[in-house]
Design a protein around this motif. Structure first.
Motif, mmCIF file in Angstrom:
data_model
loop_
_atom_site.group_PDB
_atom_site.id
_atom_site.type_symbol
_atom_site.label_atom_id
_atom_site.label_comp_id
_atom_site.label_asym_id
_atom_site.label_seq_id
_atom_site.Cartn_x
_atom_site.Cartn_y
_atom_site.Cartn_z
ATOM 1 N N VAL A 17 25.878 -8.490 -49.795
ATOM 2 C CA VAL A 17 25.430 -5.816 -49.886
ATOM 3 C C VAL A 17 25.235 -5.807 -48.705
ATOM 4 N N ALA A 18 26.563 -4.765 -48.333
ATOM 5 C CA ALA A 18 27.258 -4.354 -47.190
ATOM 6 C C ALA A 18 26.529 -2.976 -46.972
ATOM 7 N N LEU A 31 20.719 -8.299 -42.946
ATOM 8 C CA LEU A 31 19.613 -6.923 -42.372
ATOM 9 C C LEU A 31 18.160 -8.048 -43.077
ATOM 10 N N ILE A 32 18.107 -8.316 -44.368
ATOM 11 C CA ILE A 32 17.451 -8.284 -45.152
ATOM 12 C C ILE A 32 17.710 -9.532 -46.356
ATOM 13 N N TYR A 33 16.202 -9.853 -46.667
ATOM 14 C CA TYR A 33 16.991 -10.805 -47.963
ATOM 15 C C TYR A 33 16.314 -11.053 -49.230
ATOM 16 N N PHE A 52 21.377 -11.472 -50.431
ATOM 17 C CA PHE A 52 21.517 -10.662 -49.004
ATOM 18 C C PHE A 52 22.733 -9.212 -48.273
ATOM 19 N N VAL A 53 21.235 -9.071 -47.573
ATOM 20 C CA VAL A 53 21.867 -8.060 -47.544
ATOM 21 C C VAL A 53 22.741 -7.971 -46.074
ATOM 22 N N PHE A 54 23.796 -7.109 -45.827
ATOM 23 C CA PHE A 54 24.128 -7.124 -43.969
ATOM 24 C C PHE A 54 24.456 -5.597 -43.817
ATOM 25 N N ARG A 55 23.966 -5.905 -42.206
ATOM 26 C CA ARG A 55 24.633 -4.599 -41.901
ATOM 27 C C ARG A 55 25.854 -4.349 -41.483
ATOM 28 N N ALA A 56 26.591 -3.714 -41.907
ATOM 29 C CA ALA A 56 28.369 -3.609 -41.348
ATOM 30 C C ALA A 56 28.559 -2.870 -39.360
ATOM 31 N N GLU A 57 28.601 -3.531 -38.937
ATOM 32 C CA GLU A 57 28.741 -3.042 -37.329
ATOM 33 C C GLU A 57 30.306 -2.408 -37.149
ATOM 34 N N GLY A 58 30.713 -1.573 -36.712
ATOM 35 C CA GLY A 58 32.090 -1.074 -36.517
ATOM 36 C C GLY A 58 32.948 -0.786 -37.353
ATOM 37 N N ALA A 60 15.441 -1.052 -46.335
ATOM 38 C CA ALA A 60 15.407 -1.837 -45.067
ATOM 39 C C ALA A 60 16.249 -1.158 -43.541
ATOM 40 N N LEU A 61 17.726 -0.668 -44.217
ATOM 41 C CA LEU A 61 18.269 0.101 -43.411
ATOM 42 C C LEU A 61 17.448 1.245 -42.592
ATOM 43 N N LEU A 62 16.774 1.366 -43.256
ATOM 44 C CA LEU A 62 15.817 3.083 -42.546
ATOM 45 C C LEU A 62 14.254 2.543 -41.999
#
Length: 176
Positions: free
Chosen positions: A44-45, A104-106, A119-125, A169-171
């Motif tokens: 997840v992005a 970011l979180i699993y 698998f959750v990721f924070r997509a930067e840029g 998780a983003l918050l």
């Protein structure tokens, strides 16, 4: 207390779902058949811009016949890392390519019945590189202000568990 698996037999095997019956011994010594769903991993992005907005897709899920906002996500292919899958899905579904994917979180959303790992990721840029190449995912993309997310969750405009885990998780990540 630990359960012991003595064997596993296939009930159904498709590219999407593998249904198995496990011969398990419970902690009290009883042996039972226990059906489980084996699924591929999900990536997840969460792409956030410099205006504190997250990129989301308005989607129809025909299984539940519901419309809701979701994060870009998809299955991790054989031999692919979850990070690469998240970046690939973001680009295929939205036309945005990230510079960096940061975990970011699993989560294991239903560990009592399935082995699915999220698998959750924070997509930067993330920057726009073209039109989405996946035409069956969504026809509406929006940058949603992070401040709007709690209200959207309360109104059930966000219902997918993978998206819920990702935006919550983003918050939390933003508060740290």
């Amino acid at each position: 207390m630990r359960w012991t698996v003595h064997g596993e037999r296939t009930i159904l095997d498709t590219p999407w779902v593998r249904l198995r019956s496990l011969d398990v011994e419970q902690p009290d010594g009883a042996r039972v058949a226990y059906d489980v769903v084996r699924l591929r991993d999900l990536a997840v992005a969460t792409a956030v811009d410099d205006q504190q907005r997250v990129l989301m897709m308005w989607r129809h899920r025909f299984v539940t016949d519901t419309w809701a906002w979701e994060l870009p996500m998809g299955l991790v292919e054989d031999g692919e890392s979850p990070e690469a899958a998240g970046a690939r899905e973001l680009e295929e579904e939205t036309g945005y390519r990230p510079e960096v994917m940061r975990e970011l979180i699993y989560a294991e959303p239903a560990a009592g019945i399935t082995d699915s790992r999220h698998f959750v990721f924070r997509a930067e840029g993330a920057r726009r590189v073209g039109e989405p190449s996946e035409r069956n995912e969504s026809d509406r993309l929006e940058w949603i202000p992070l401040a709007d997310l709690p209200g959207m969750i309360a109104r059930r405009e966000i219902v997918s568990s993978a998206t819920l885990v990702g935006v919550m998780a983003l918050l939390l990540d933003l508060r740290a």
